[in-house]
Design an enzyme around this catalytic site. Structure first.
Site, PDB file in Angstrom:
ATOM      1  N   GLU A   1       7.678   7.012   0.237  1.00  0.00           N
ATOM      2  CA  GLU A   1       6.899   8.244   0.187  1.00  0.00           C
ATOM      3  C   GLU A   1       7.296   9.112   1.375  1.00  0.00           C
ATOM      4  OE1 GLU A   1       2.861   6.726   0.312  1.00  0.00           O
ATOM      5  OE2 GLU A   1       2.756   6.923   2.478  1.00  0.00           O
TER       6      GLU A   1
ATOM      7  N   HIS B   1      -2.518   8.926   3.385  1.00  0.00           N
ATOM      8  CA  HIS B   1      -2.017   7.948   4.346  1.00  0.00           C
ATOM      9  C   HIS B   1      -1.780   8.636   5.691  1.00  0.00           C
ATOM     10  CE1 HIS B   1      -0.171   5.087   1.115  1.00  0.00           C
ATOM     11  NE2 HIS B   1      -1.404   4.757   1.405  1.00  0.00           N
TER      12      HIS B   1
END
Lengths: 394, 297
Positions: free
Chosen positions: B210, B248
């Site tokens: 990611e 995150h």
């Protein structure tokens, strides 16, 4: 969490780092009195306080120039600060709508012979903080990479005296006293960074005056959201007016939310899935209105809050629920959604895709519920198809 | 065994009396995980479910049991202390699921890890599973099946998605490791890819990355030089705006290299087959592993 320049400079000053003098103006009526209290003849710097960077190169919607300006009289400083307040400043970091200016900082223009750069931030690859300095400050630091020096700070032992010397000596200060005060600034900056759980503190520029003093003229600070629980004094610096209203609401309920430009509202669990959902929509010619990560441990309260936030988004065409629960149960999400839609009489088309913990139970609940606007997607690939179908049925 | 853990491992649970443990431990145990002891300061001498002894400290637990791995399920403010205690107890494999640990705490933990005998997985991760043998984490059990694909991911839910697409196509997994979404964590993508590359039971690798950081680029570099096994990948965040933290703590585009496009390019240059979106990772995997045609779900 970001804070304003004037708040950063207050923190710096409290940690033994000299800053230039300025007044912070909240209300137009106060501008005259506050600026004259500076008792200064000469030029002033007037700076809009917003969280976005690039203020100097930005512009006000009302056409009064950039967010950082120098003026040459007290009257001009008063007038400019009054016209900045309540106006929207657009910079390359704020988006086209810009940020509303609620505070303006005004101070005497400092006389200096050169501008330096100092920052400390958490380097993720190294796994430790790094101090970065440059003898050419006042500009984007990347513009002159050959002048940049770096020292990594051991998270267990802290900054060592030899590291301060390695950073200070190449600066070529004229007097030993200035060199000493530079090293003191480095040490104090490290302490401030560590004590407040900061992820970035930047002084740009740090100026050297003709008489060999160092002053922080502009400062930027970002703090670790995960550590705010142990820093009430830092949390108190949060300015909700400078942040997106819905994002603030979401964070209160432990929901990660970022508003975007599309028209499909997305409720997902897990940051990765939330991003992958945005990407999936985009690859199929649809655009997400938001990023929303419930977290995997979320309960009913978070789901309700998330739905509430999504339903307040403007111009939504469809709502998508896409979850893959490890700990979060599908039937809870389904029941919660049905309840909220019934209570609020929501007419928006709804597409649901569910996997993971108690997903079968959740899907059974949805299937047993007769609603012409509710579409269940079989898998990820089915999501764009079902969204199109739902929007046509509208 | 495949990598890191097999079914014989004795497991310690730190935070055994907490809410997270109450939900997840029954699932781990019914999967076959052998939980031999738990930690909860102040409740030493008691038992979890009238069976599993609870200790005040890791030192006492390791004195009385043979422990291969520790699963940490405590709230964020206490998590770094728990990891540190597990390192101090020389527990070989530490899995920390906890989300939201301050980055300063993790910087200190990582400095401590350097000269230790422990491997840390996480934090902010779903954990690790060797299908059919042992599950140390919070992943739904039913989506896995034993096999030969190694899965490594920075995201919990995307690990589930990827694994589920494989299982629906009758493709089993050797081990699935979630390394976690925090900016400073234990095992890196490269570490796990290296383990899969060296593991005779793993024939193919799936990597899920990611935005944020440069671990995908490092993994790509490693794959180019050392990996002969086929690798498929997906990178989340192609449409993520710069300078915004996407859930995150580590998912933020903050430099030229941390965007998705750069990571995808690096992986493709290394010969990795990259799925255009997450719904295609199963198909992309089939293309590279010569398992044509794949059963459609």
């Amino acid at each position: 969490m970001k804070i304003h320049e004037f708040q950063t400079k207050e923190l710096l000053a409290r940690h033994g780092i000299p800053v230039d003098i300025c007044v912070v103006i909240h209300r137009r009526d106060d501008a005259g009195a506050l600026i004259s209290s500076l008792d200064h003849q000469g030029s002033y710097v007037v700076k809009a306080q917003i969280h976005g960077g690039g203020r100097g190169k930005g512009h006000f919607a009302s056409g009064i120039g950039g967010g950082v300006q120098t003026v040459h009289s007290q009257a001009a400083a008063v007038e400019l600060s009054q016209s900045m307040l309540g106006n929207r400043l657009v910079t390359m970091q704020t988006g086209p709508n810009g940020c509303l200016v609620h505070r303006v900082c005004v101070g005497p223009k400092a006389n200096f012979c050169r501008e330096l750069y100092v920052s400390i931030f958490m380097d993720r690859a190294a796994g430790m903080p790094v101090i970065m300095t440059s003898c050419s400050g006042g500009i984007e630091i990347e513009e002159l990479p050959e002048n940049v020096l770096r020292e990594y700070v051991c998270p267990l032992a802290g900054l060592q005296p030899f590291q301060m010397r390695k950073l200070a000596i190449p600066m070529g200060f004229k007097s030993a006293a200035t060199c000493e005060s530079f090293m003191a600034i480095l040490q104090n900056l490290c302490h401030l960074f560590d004590e407040t759980d900061a992820s970035l503190i930047e002084i740009n520029p740090l100026v050297e005056t003709v008489d060999g003093r160092l002053l922080a003229i502009d400062g930027k600070a970002i703090f670790d959201d995960n550590a705010l629980f142990r820093h009430s004094e830092i949390s108190a610096l949060r300015d909700p007016l400078a942040e997106d209203f819905l994002e603030v609401q979401a964070s209160v309920h432990g929901v990660n939310y970022v508003s975007l430009d599309g028209d499909i509202g997305c409720l997902t669990n897990g940051a990765g899935l939330a991003m992958a959902t945005m990407d999936l929509l985009h690859a199929n010619g649809l655009e997400a209105a938001n990023f929303l990560d419930l977290g995997d441990n979320s309960g009913e309260e978070a789901v309700r809050a998330a739905l509430g936030i999504l339903l307040r988004t403007n111009d939504l065409q469809c709502l998508l629920i896409n979850t893959f629960g490890g700990a979060m149960c599908g039937d809870m999400v389904a029941q919660c959604t049905l309840n909220v839609f019934a209570e609020k009489g929501i007419k928006l088309p709804l597409v649901v895709r569910m996997e993971g913990a108690r997903a079968a139970e959740g899907l059974a609940l949805l299937h047993s519920h007769v609603n012409p606007r509710l579409f269940v997607a079989e898998n990820l690939r089915d999501i764009p198809r079902k969204i199109r179908k739902a929007m046509r049925a509208q | 065994m495949s990598i890191l853990l097999d079914g014989r491992a004795g497991v310690l649970v730190q935070g055994i009396t907490g809410r997270a443990a109450a939900f997840h431990l029954p699932h781990c145990e019914s999967y076959g995980t052998q939980i031999v002891a738990g930690i909860r300061p102040g409740k030493g001498g008691q038992f979890y479910d009238n069976r599993i002894p609870i200790y005040d400290t890791v030192a006492e637990a390791t004195k009385n049991h043979s422990i291969t791995a520790s699963l940490i399920l405590v709230p964020a403010p206490a998590a770094a202390d728990c990891i540190w205690e597990a390192i101090d107890g020389e527990i070989p494999i530490i899995v920390c699921v906890t989300e939201g640990i301050p980055i300063r705490d993790m910087a200190r933990v990582r400095a401590r890890l350097r000269d230790s005998r422990s491997i840390l997985i996480g934090a902010n991760c779903p954990g690790i599973i060797t299908p059919g043998e042992i599950k140390l984490g919070i992943m739904p059990s039913y989506i896995h099946r034993p096999g030969s694909v190694g899965v490594v991911s920075r995201s919990g839910t995307l690990t589930f998605e990827t694994v589920w697409q494989l299982t629906q196509r009758d493709i089993g997994q050797s081990t699935c490791v979630g390394i976690g979404g925090d900016p400073i964590h234990g095992l890196s993508l490269v570490d796990v890819v290296r383990m899969f590359n060296d593991d005779p039971k793993t024939t193919t690798i799936v990597l899920v990355g990611e935005i944020g950081g440069e671990e995908e680029e490092e993994a790509a570099e490693f794959i180019k030089k050392h990996v002969k096994k086929p690798v498929a990948a997906y990178v989340a965040g192609v449409t993520a705006p710069a300078d915004r933290r996407m859930g995150h703590a580590g998912a933020i585009i903050s430099g030229a290299k941390s965007g998705a496009a750069c990571k995808i390019k690096a992986l493709e240059t290394a010969g990795v087959a990259v799925a255009k979106d997450i719904s295609q990772i199963g198909d992309v995997f089939c293309e590279i592993s010569n398992k044509n045609p794949c059963a459609q779900p």
